[in-house]
Write a protein that holds these residues in place. Sequence first.
Motif, PDB file in Angstrom:
ATOM      1  N   ALA A  76       0.835  -1.204   0.000  1.00 31.90           N
ATOM      2  CA  ALA A  76       0.000   0.000   0.000  1.00 31.90           C
ATOM      3  C   ALA A  76       0.873   1.259   0.000  1.00 31.90           C
ATOM      4  O   ALA A  76       0.586   2.230  -0.720  1.00 31.90           O
ATOM      5  N   ILE A  77       1.935   1.223   0.787  1.00 32.54           N
ATOM      6  CA  ILE A  77       2.847   2.375   0.829  1.00 32.54           C
ATOM      7  C   ILE A  77       3.542   2.544  -0.518  1.00 32.54           C
ATOM      8  O   ILE A  77       3.690   3.657  -1.041  1.00 32.54           O
ATOM      9  N   TYR A  78       3.969   1.427  -1.113  1.00 31.98           N
ATOM     10  CA  TYR A  78       4.633   1.462  -2.420  1.00 31.98           C
ATOM     11  C   TYR A  78       3.700   2.042  -3.477  1.00 31.98           C
ATOM     12  O   TYR A  78       4.088   2.929  -4.261  1.00 31.98           O
ATOM     13  N   ARG A  79       2.464   1.583  -3.486  1.00 31.66           N
ATOM     14  CA  ARG A  79       1.536   2.004  -4.533  1.00 31.66           C
ATOM     15  C   ARG A  79       1.062   3.444  -4.346  1.00 31.66           C
ATOM     16  O   ARG A  79       0.817   4.153  -5.323  1.00 31.66           O
ATOM     17  N   VAL A  80       0.937   3.873  -3.094  1.00 27.73           N
ATOM     18  CA  VAL A  80       0.470   5.244  -2.833  1.00 27.73           C
ATOM     19  C   VAL A  80       1.616   6.250  -2.916  1.00 27.73           C
ATOM     20  O   VAL A  80       1.490   7.300  -3.559  1.00 27.73           O
ATOM     21  N   ASN A  81       2.747   5.934  -2.273  1.00 29.64           N
ATOM     22  CA  ASN A  81       3.832   6.907  -2.161  1.00 29.64           C
ATOM     23  C   ASN A  81       4.844   6.860  -3.294  1.00 29.64           C
ATOM     24  O   ASN A  81       5.494   7.865  -3.577  1.00 29.64           O
ATOM     25  N   VAL A  82       5.011   5.701  -3.932  1.00 29.62           N
ATOM     26  CA  VAL A  82       6.004   5.572  -5.005  1.00 29.62           C
ATOM     27  C   VAL A  82       5.342   5.602  -6.375  1.00 29.62           C
ATOM     28  O   VAL A  82       5.706   6.398  -7.242  1.00 29.62           O
ATOM     29  N   VAL A  83       4.340   4.737  -6.581  1.00 28.74           N
ATOM     30  CA  VAL A  83       3.655   4.699  -7.876  1.00 28.74           C
ATOM     31  C   VAL A  83       2.652   5.844  -8.010  1.00 28.74           C
ATOM     32  O   VAL A  83       2.260   6.212  -9.111  1.00 28.74           O
ATOM     33  N   PHE A 142       5.123 -11.064  -9.318  1.00 31.32           N
ATOM     34  CA  PHE A 142       5.585 -10.242  -8.202  1.00 31.32           C
ATOM     35  C   PHE A 142       6.811  -9.423  -8.604  1.00 31.32           C
ATOM     36  O   PHE A 142       6.915  -8.232  -8.295  1.00 31.32           O
ATOM     37  N   ILE A 143       7.753 -10.076  -9.273  1.00 34.89           N
ATOM     38  CA  ILE A 143       8.976  -9.386  -9.699  1.00 34.89           C
ATOM     39  C   ILE A 143       8.637  -8.266 -10.676  1.00 34.89           C
ATOM     40  O   ILE A 143       9.207  -7.167 -10.602  1.00 34.89           O
ATOM     41  N   LEU A 144       7.695  -8.523 -11.575  1.00 39.06           N
ATOM     42  CA  LEU A 144       7.312  -7.509 -12.564  1.00 39.06           C
ATOM     43  C   LEU A 144       6.740  -6.265 -11.893  1.00 39.06           C
ATOM     44  O   LEU A 144       7.040  -5.136 -12.311  1.00 39.06           O
ATOM     45  N   GLU A 145       5.926  -6.446 -10.837  1.00 37.24           N
ATOM     46  CA  GLU A 145       5.323  -5.278 -10.183  1.00 37.24           C
ATOM     47  C   GLU A 145       6.374  -4.359  -9.578  1.00 37.24           C
ATOM     48  O   GLU A 145       6.236  -3.132  -9.609  1.00 37.24           O
ATOM     49  N   GLY A 146       7.433  -4.935  -9.033  1.00 40.44           N
ATOM     50  CA  GLY A 146       8.465  -4.101  -8.434  1.00 40.44           C
ATOM     51  C   GLY A 146       9.483  -3.566  -9.421  1.00 40.44           C
ATOM     52  O   GLY A 146      10.268  -2.684  -9.081  1.00 40.44           O
ATOM     53  N   ALA A 147       9.452  -4.078 -10.650  1.00 40.84           N
ATOM     54  CA  ALA A 147      10.495  -3.714 -11.617  1.00 40.84           C
ATOM     55  C   ALA A 147      10.412  -2.267 -12.066  1.00 40.84           C
ATOM     56  O   ALA A 147      11.436  -1.595 -12.236  1.00 40.84           O
ATOM     57  N   LEU A 148       9.195  -1.759 -12.254  1.00 37.06           N
ATOM     58  CA  LEU A 148       9.040  -0.392 -12.766  1.00 37.06           C
ATOM     59  C   LEU A 148       7.819   0.232 -12.096  1.00 37.06           C
ATOM     60  O   LEU A 148       6.694  -0.201 -12.327  1.00 37.06           O
ATOM     61  N   PRO A 149       8.016   1.272 -11.277  1.00 40.31           N
ATOM     62  CA  PRO A 149       6.906   1.853 -10.504  1.00 40.31           C
ATOM     63  C   PRO A 149       6.024   2.804 -11.315  1.00 40.31           C
ATOM     64  O   PRO A 149       5.954   4.006 -11.061  1.00 40.31           O
ATOM     65  N   ILE A 150       5.348   2.254 -12.324  1.00 45.23           N
ATOM     66  CA  ILE A 150       4.358   3.020 -13.077  1.00 45.23           C
ATOM     67  C   ILE A 150       3.070   2.203 -13.143  1.00 45.23           C
ATOM     68  O   ILE A 150       3.089   0.971 -13.035  1.00 45.23           O
ATOM     69  N   PHE A 151       1.958   2.877 -13.338  1.00 49.14           N
ATOM     70  CA  PHE A 151       0.657   2.228 -13.278  1.00 49.14           C
ATOM     71  C   PHE A 151       0.533   1.080 -14.279  1.00 49.14           C
ATOM     72  O   PHE A 151       0.022   0.007 -13.952  1.00 49.14           O
ATOM     73  N   ALA A 152       1.000   1.272 -15.516  1.00 48.92           N
ATOM     74  CA  ALA A 152       0.849   0.253 -16.556  1.00 48.92           C
ATOM     75  C   ALA A 152       1.561  -1.043 -16.178  1.00 48.92           C
ATOM     76  O   ALA A 152       1.024  -2.137 -16.362  1.00 48.92           O
ATOM     77  N   PRO A 180      11.089  -5.703  -1.677  1.00 45.11           N
ATOM     78  CA  PRO A 180      10.259  -6.833  -1.249  1.00 45.11           C
ATOM     79  C   PRO A 180       9.635  -7.609  -2.402  1.00 45.11           C
ATOM     80  O   PRO A 180       9.452  -8.829  -2.295  1.00 45.11           O
ATOM     81  N   TYR A 181       9.312  -6.936  -3.489  1.00 44.01           N
ATOM     82  CA  TYR A 181       8.731  -7.640  -4.636  1.00 44.01           C
ATOM     83  C   TYR A 181       9.741  -8.599  -5.258  1.00 44.01           C
ATOM     84  O   TYR A 181       9.380  -9.706  -5.671  1.00 44.01           O
ATOM     85  N   PHE A 182      11.006  -8.190  -5.331  1.00 47.46           N
ATOM     86  CA  PHE A 182      12.029  -9.057  -5.914  1.00 47.46           C
ATOM     87  C   PHE A 182      12.311 -10.257  -5.014  1.00 47.46           C
ATOM     88  O   PHE A 182      12.461 -11.387  -5.487  1.00 47.46           O
ATOM     89  N   VAL A 183      12.381 -10.021  -3.703  1.00 47.21           N
ATOM     90  CA  VAL A 183      12.647 -11.113  -2.766  1.00 47.21           C
ATOM     91  C   VAL A 183      11.463 -12.081  -2.729  1.00 47.21           C
ATOM     92  O   VAL A 183      11.638 -13.313  -2.790  1.00 47.21           O
TER      93      VAL A 183
END
Length: 434
Positions: A48-55, A104-114, A180-183
């Motif tokens: 939630a923090i990643y998606r709100v504060n980073v993405v 999971f790895i894909l979600e953390g790879a690039l912090p953009i909505f798409a 965390p997404y990569f791990v």
Amino acid sequence: MAFALYTCYKFVMTTKRKETSKLRPVWIYLFIAFLSGIVWEVTFTMSAIYRVNVVRLDVLELVLLGTALELSVFLFEIPTGVVADLYSRRMSVIIGTFLMGFGFILEGALPIFATVLLAQVVWGLGWTFISGAEQAWITDEVGVEQAGKLFLRGRQFLQVGTLIGIILAVPLARISLQLPYFVGGGLNLFLGLVLIFFMPENGFQPKPKEEREGFGDFIKTIRSGVTAIRTRTTLVWFSLIALLVGLYSEGWDRLKEPHLLTNHTFPDLFGLSLGPVEWFAILGGSGSLLVIIASQIARRGMGNGNPRRLAVILQGLYAMMVVSMIGFTLSGQFWAAISFMLIFDTLRGITFPLSQAFVNHYVESRIRATVLSMTEQIDAFGQVAGGPVVGMVGRLVSMPAAILTSAVILFPAVPLFSKLLKADKRESQAQEAV
């Protein structure tokens, strides 16, 4: 992707050696639950923090992520369930485990909505390979009577894993919210490798190759699954309940943490100044401990797993969940809000294994994965349909209004269980009269 799935299928099937069958499937099932708990919390404790504060996603975008995930589940749930029933539950679980890791790895790879949106589709596809297949596999290995209590024991092992995952997630998130997404994804890939070499499959006998009819078998299995649900009024009512559960859940899943972040101030704890990262870790750990305790109580309370008793328990759980969701939304005080949140998540944590145990009593082995997948697809359809509606309420009115809308949607499930119980009683009496 089709080529990758086929390659994985051939590799998995060629490494299915006889000596792996000596391992007790119950311990493999519990190991899957334990490591999955670690993976899940490492990956999503701080999501939630990643998606709100980073993405930088807004309310509607947060809900649309869930819609994309559930649309993927809706489209692929039944086909992958049929694959499990026709070919191999083991193969289906292993393929799904690898796909979820990649997602999971894909979600953390690039912090953009798409990219985050695409990741939901990938790991949602992976989930459909596991959903239904895992429960059908272990049910065939240990029997229907033992499976219900094993589902709850697995939930306890999963929660122990979540505690470890939460502990790992905090320092990883301190380094980077993407780490965390990569791990988590890497651990899921490791789990897939372990299952290739150690997961047995002795209780399920696929249709011999010489008797298979290709696409005809696929269609026949789907028809058998639909017939199994349609001809049992009890399962029809349960399917309607599953739809309501899907309709409400996106509002809670996507908005409870943002609601805390947006509408509450995180206080000090025992004189220590804690930020959202630490607080979400504490809440996650507390929730896991509560689910472990609640699962143990449920294992004792379910007796021999009588489906009517399970239905009564589920009815009570959903009633208390509605009250907890309303209390969470209307509480202006932080401590009251998190108390209601923990109560809700604890109750919800045991509804899934109890629901799976309930359905298991009404379907035969040869179509078990398909029917379980169908109930999951109904849930997914509800999430696809309800997510955007709840998201628009959040955008146009407020986040609390969106969560309250979810509570209103869930409420009819409570009286529907009474309809289900009456239908089951009538069907049982009819069968006894024959």
